[in-house]
Design an enzyme around this catalytic site. Structure first.
Site, PDB file in Angstrom:
ATOM      1  N   GLU A 180     -36.396  -8.773 -24.467  1.00  0.00           N
ATOM      2  CA  GLU A 180     -35.239  -8.698 -23.558  1.00  0.00           C
ATOM      3  C   GLU A 180     -34.245  -7.647 -24.028  1.00  0.00           C
ATOM      4  O   GLU A 180     -33.041  -7.860 -24.097  1.00  0.00           O
ATOM      5  CB  GLU A 180     -34.570 -10.072 -23.426  1.00  0.00           C
ATOM      6  CG  GLU A 180     -35.440 -11.126 -22.772  1.00  0.00           C
ATOM      7  CD  GLU A 180     -35.820 -10.798 -21.339  1.00  0.00           C
ATOM      8  OE1 GLU A 180     -35.416  -9.739 -20.817  1.00  0.00           O
ATOM      9  OE2 GLU A 180     -36.542 -11.591 -20.711  1.00  0.00           O
ATOM     10  N   ASP A 323     -10.794  15.001 -26.516  1.00  0.00           N
ATOM     11  CA  ASP A 323     -10.387  13.598 -26.553  1.00  0.00           C
ATOM     12  C   ASP A 323     -10.246  13.216 -28.028  1.00  0.00           C
ATOM     13  O   ASP A 323     -11.209  13.297 -28.787  1.00  0.00           O
ATOM     14  CB  ASP A 323     -11.421  12.719 -25.860  1.00  0.00           C
ATOM     15  CG  ASP A 323     -10.978  11.272 -25.742  1.00  0.00           C
ATOM     16  OD1 ASP A 323      -9.923  11.033 -25.132  1.00  0.00           O
ATOM     17  OD2 ASP A 323     -11.677  10.390 -26.269  1.00  0.00           O
ATOM     18  N   GLU A 380      -6.078  15.865 -24.825  1.00  0.00           N
ATOM     19  CA  GLU A 380      -5.498  14.579 -24.411  1.00  0.00           C
ATOM     20  C   GLU A 380      -4.461  14.193 -25.448  1.00  0.00           C
ATOM     21  O   GLU A 380      -4.740  14.102 -26.639  1.00  0.00           O
ATOM     22  CB  GLU A 380      -6.612  13.537 -24.315  1.00  0.00           C
ATOM     23  CG  GLU A 380      -6.133  12.116 -24.079  1.00  0.00           C
ATOM     24  CD  GLU A 380      -5.901  11.386 -25.400  1.00  0.00           C
ATOM     25  OE1 GLU A 380      -4.823  10.770 -25.531  1.00  0.00           O
ATOM     26  OE2 GLU A 380      -6.768  11.449 -26.289  1.00  0.00           O
TER      27      GLU A 380
END
Length: 569
Positions: A180, A323, A380
């Site tokens: 999974e 960033d 930023e």
């Protein structure tokens, strides 16, 4: 009396290490043991027993066609990835394979991991049930027997664990089963795979088996897409062998079953859980249909922190967005360079580092910018104001982009064109981020921005709505935010202006004049009110993002504005 001696800690179904089986190892048993060792399918069909939903007793495992495909792939190949519909016998296949390797291979070590510990334990439990059903002469003697692990006298062992970045560290395994895997958070899945590769690559016959029902466009999808990619005259991106199990291969699943499931649970549930479709989140910024067809390319140069997709070209125009993170090992600082010479734009260079100090970052940006034809740089400034200041003031980089705040529009910023209330960089608040996201979506979905970087595409696949904005569903989103900065810059018309050499030169001269003026200590107040012009417009149907007003600029930010104005910067 002899039967009691063969049991392990009171369990008469397993044989204690060092104790021979009842009846001993006769010539016929030895011959059968060798046949089982050399023919795994024969072993499964004749000796492996499983629980059946319709019977109270155990029955022999008779692999179905799709289960045989999986068994044969695991036995023949080093790495296998398989997508399965729900409730189709996946656990049985994994347990049967593990059982054969543990019994018939000396010193064989297996790790079974899943997104939840109890899911991994289910496979170990099925494996133990199969082991206890074997005749004692076919078993290996047991030295340890627990719910989550056991060891055999031939030196082989198995344990289960939750899939995490530390699951496989400090140990070596011959086989790793990841069940999974699509339900494991993307950043955890990627880190886990990176951590286990060294543990299995040292052995020439070691194996990785990945199985899952699809769940969106995550790291499981990435591995699957690379495994199924058809590459002519080139090596595939990975060496996983893909095995697809279709819903109608499972007995009892026909069109009536399909209609019943759709009626009860809906079309999306059916497509993902049974048809095994890779459905992107409906909340991702970029439409899932576009994310599905975005294909990564190998960089032409690569280091641990940098990925280069194109070298600087003469007369090309470049823009860089930055960033900024703290540099403490959490979020990444990212510098992303775009070729904006002509449409479509393209990401050509990426620097990504979670440990670089903010004091060292301006120098790095300076060097990258110079290398890419004095690229215009937008930083930023939420956390990176100091970086932008040092880049402009100390390194005297003339191509830093300034912005100014439109104070009558909450959160509004625009590129500065000569106002006295300008600062290097942009504060990425809700409005600016909204504009950047909207523009970025348009650029990518209309093929106006080319992204070849695998990690950036991966972040976009989990960059989705959170509250009233966009952020990573799991893990980091620093690469995505560098794109958002570029989207905001594009909306200002700034990128278009940069293709005009005269305009670009005038902006550079203006910034050079600012640098010269900073040497003058003088106070000037010309009485001109702050520019209150409108910011770039956004789509009319995006009002849901703007229901609450942003707070007014905090006092620290206003102090910065006043400082720039007092010094005539």
């Amino acid at each position: 009396m002899l039967i009691k001696e063969t049991g392990f800690k009171g369990n008469l179904l397993i044989r204690k290490a060092g104790i021979p089986p009842v009846g001993g190892f006769t010539p016929d048993r030895q011959k059968e043991f060798i046949k089982c060792a050399t023919d795994p399918l024969y072993f499964c069909r004749k000796y492996v027993k499983i629980k059946h939903i319709d019977f109270e007793r155990k029955i022999l495992f008779k692999p179905r066609g799709y289960q045989l495909k999986m068994l044969e792939s695991i036995l023949k190949n080093r790495n296998t990835i398989s997508r399965w519909p729900r409730q189709s016998g996946k656990t049985t296949v994994l347990a049967a394979v593990a059982l054969h390797y543990l019994i018939f291979t000396r010193n064989y070590s297996i790790l079974i991991a899943a997104h939840k510990g109890d899911k991994a334990q289910e496979i170990v439990s099925a494996l133990q049930d199969m082991f206890m059903e074997l005749p004692s002469w076919l078993q290996q003697g047991v030295t340890e027997w627990n719910k989550r692990s056991f060891k055999l006298e031939n030196g082989s062992r198995v344990k289960c664990s939750t899939t995490s970045t530390s699951s496989a560290r400090g140990d070596t395994y011959n086989m790793i089963m990841l069940d999974e895997f699509a339900f494991v958070a993307a950043h955890v899945a990627e880190e886990f795979v990176k951590s286990v590769i060294p543990t299995v690559s040292s052995g020439k016959d070691s194996k990785i088996i990945i199985t899952s029902t699809p769940r969106g466009l995550n790291y499981f999808y990435k591995i699957w897409a690379e495994a199924t990619k058809v590459v002519e005259a080139e090596r595939k991106p990975n060496d996983f062998v893909p095995i697809a199990v279709e819903w109608n291969e499972v007995p009892g699943r026909d069109e009536a079953f399909k209609e019943s499931m759709i009626k009860q649970h809906g079309k999306n549930f059916w497509e993902q859980e049974f048809a095994c479709a890779f459905i992107g989140s409906s909340q991702t910024l970029i439409d899932s249909s576009k994310l599905l067809v975005m294909v990564a390319m190998d960089p032409i140069k690569e280091t641990e922190e940098t990925r280069v997709y194109a070298e600087p070209q003469p007369h090309h125009v470049y823009a860089m967005t930055v960033d900024v993170a703290e540099g403490l090992g959490g979020d990444f600082s990212v510098a992303m360079v775009f070729d904006v010479t002509a449409s479509p734009y393209r990401v050509v260079y990426i620097y990504q580092d979670r440990y670089i100090d903010t004091m060292a970052l301006p120098g790095l940006i300076f060097e990258i910018g110079r290398r890419y034809n004095n690229a215009m740089v937008l930083v930023e400034s939420n956390f990176g104001q100091m970086v932008a200041d040092i880049l402009w003031r100390d390194f005297q980089y003339e191509h830093v982009i300034f912005t100014e705040r439109a104070v009558k529009i909450p959160g509004g910023f625009k590129v500065g064109w000569g106002s006295k209330r300008q600062v290097p960089g942009v504060q990425m608040n809700k409005t600016a981020k909204h504009i950047g996201c909207t523009t970025l979506k348009s650029l990518i979905e209309n093929d106006q921005l080319i992204i070849d970087d695998d990690k950036t595409i991966e972040e976009l696949r989990r960059f989705a709505v959170k509250k009233k904005s966009y952020a990573a569903e799991t893990g980091n989103d620093d690469l995505a935010m560098a794109l958002v900065l570029f989207g905001w810059l594009s909306e200002q018309g700034y990128v278009k202006h940069q293709t005009d050499v005269n305009v670009r030169a005038s902006i550079a001269n203006l910034n050079k004049q600012r640098i010269d003026n900073q040497m003058l200590v003088a106070y000037r107040n010309d009485g001109i009110p702050p520019d209150t012009g409108p910011v770039a417009a956004s789509s009319a149907n995006d009002d849901w993002l703007l229901k609450e007003n942003d707070p007014e600029p905090d006092s620290i930010y206003l102090d910065d504005l006043d400082r720039w104005e007092r010094h005539g910067w």
